[in-house]
Design an enzyme around this catalytic site. Sequence first.
Site, PDB file in Angstrom:
ATOM      1  N   GLU A  67     -36.983 -18.653  59.839  1.00 38.83           N
ATOM      2  CA  GLU A  67     -36.162 -17.564  60.395  1.00 38.83           C
ATOM      3  C   GLU A  67     -35.050 -18.088  61.284  1.00 38.83           C
ATOM      4  OE1 GLU A  67     -38.626 -14.886  62.540  1.00 38.83           O
ATOM      5  OE2 GLU A  67     -39.364 -13.849  60.773  1.00 38.83           O
ATOM      6  N   GLY A 119     -35.399 -21.950  65.388  1.00 37.41           N
ATOM      7  CA  GLY A 119     -35.312 -23.011  66.374  1.00 37.41           C
ATOM      8  C   GLY A 119     -34.468 -24.194  65.980  1.00 37.41           C
ATOM      9  N   GLY A 172     -31.358 -18.282  63.023  1.00 40.22           N
ATOM     10  CA  GLY A 172     -30.310 -17.339  63.391  1.00 40.22           C
ATOM     11  C   GLY A 172     -29.073 -18.089  63.808  1.00 40.22           C
ATOM     12  N   ARG A 173     -29.139 -18.729  64.986  1.00 37.51           N
ATOM     13  CA  ARG A 173     -28.000 -19.460  65.530  1.00 37.51           C
ATOM     14  C   ARG A 173     -27.468 -20.492  64.535  1.00 37.51           C
ATOM     15  NH1 ARG A 173     -26.915 -20.119  71.019  1.00 37.51           N
ATOM     16  NH2 ARG A 173     -29.068 -19.490  71.491  1.00 37.51           N
ATOM     17  N   CYS A 198     -14.346 -11.830  88.504  1.00 37.99           N
ATOM     18  CA  CYS A 198     -14.355 -12.165  89.935  1.00 37.99           C
ATOM     19  C   CYS A 198     -15.671 -12.839  90.300  1.00 37.99           C
ATOM     20  CB  CYS A 198     -14.152 -10.903  90.762  1.00 37.99           C
ATOM     21  SG  CYS A 198     -12.610 -10.040  90.436  1.00 37.99           S
ATOM     22  N   TYR A 206     -25.138 -15.403  69.194  1.00 39.82           N
ATOM     23  CA  TYR A 206     -25.484 -15.169  70.593  1.00 39.82           C
ATOM     24  C   TYR A 206     -24.234 -15.292  71.470  1.00 39.82           C
ATOM     25  CZ  TYR A 206     -30.198 -15.701  68.795  1.00 39.82           C
ATOM     26  OH  TYR A 206     -31.355 -15.543  68.077  1.00 39.82           O
TER      27      TYR A 206
END
Length: 439
Positions: free
Chosen positions: A309, A275, A311-312, A387, A416
């Site tokens: 943990e 987070g 990630g980002r 489109c 992500y």
Amino acid sequence: MNPDTLTAPSPQNVLLGVDTVPAGVRVLAEQLGRRDAALPAYIYDLDGLAAHLAAIKAALPTAVELCYAVKANPDPAVLRVVARQADGLEIASGGELAHVAATVPGARLTFGGPGKTPAEITAAVRAGTHRVHVESPHELRLLGAAALSAGRTADILLRVNLPGEAPDSGPAPASPGPAEMAPFLAAPGPEGGLVMGGAPTPFGMDPALLDDCARWLAEGSREARALRLRGLHAHLASGRDSAALLDSAGRVLDFARRWCARHGVRDPEFNLGGGMAVDYGRPGARFDWTAYGRGLARCARAGETLRVEPGRAVTAYCGWYVTRVLDVKPSHGRTFAVVAGGTHHLRTPAAKGHDQPFAVLPVPSWPHDWPRPAGPAGRVTIVGQLCTPKDVLARDVQAPGLRAGDLVAFGLAGAYAWNISHHSFLMHPEPGFHHVGAG
């Protein structure tokens, strides 16, 4: 400059200077730009990633383990760099389990996420997964049966969904719950980010379900004896700064310590989730790992293991999505730059609702004998080839004089990004994937 020092550029200034693009990335981007078919492409700066990871590890106390969330970016070269410094890798599917096992053999794995299938649970047990985060009493029983059948003991953490973390978690219960729950009922919610707990969600278990799991384990069936309860896991929200995460960690640990003591869990492990915020509107800012590490050091106790943990916040900064401007044109008082590729390659801005930070790499040459389309000295909206009016990478942003043929390097594209995008829409070609440095 220390890559993990918090800086504060002007809010929403997503136009990056050319000098913010790492030299190796810029050189490769310009080389690829000389070939029409070579762009769009992702370029991952592995040396930058390794340096960023080293700064994170240096900021965390030795009592805290770093486990990388593979879902953020499962690129094989990225995983190998991360695995050299992280204490483990968190996976959330059988596909990720197989991918990581093939890419980084022997890596210490944690299996989390809701909706684990029986086949995935069996594969995780047989692979010797280091920890499994259990999401429900039903999943606990499936895991016990799989471990018994495989003749193994599975080490588990129960995932808890504590009330009070989310701003829209609804009214407090009419009557108080267990004593452990009281500190959470008025807890503030995150300002932005994804809510993963603290409200009705499919993630984790209410405290009452945790107690159901503990009772079943204590009953001592053959399946229960094939499991070893190590502690609790909680991941309640994303996109939070260090102060908010430390506040959440303190309240989670208060509950978790009393719960584990009540149920006889010795030397407990507490996984605090991820987070950590990545601010796409302030691309020079970084999560304050130093303050976070100091706070976790104050939280830590002898005999416990704390685990995070991210990630980002680990891989976002190492990734660049490089493409070419195909056309620039006015429309009813606004200017649009159409680039090769789009949100089917880089879905992050559409998914999170921001303008993706970018740098313009000017290309002096123009191969045609007609005027080169170019934007004015003001703002431009950068869109892709799809489109749909939702194919927007950056809306109404400063990009003075952007021209057809110029290159655009979108930063913060290392998490992500490609892996969450709708690749097959309109059947455009996939981007290339390249790496600079050895990490």
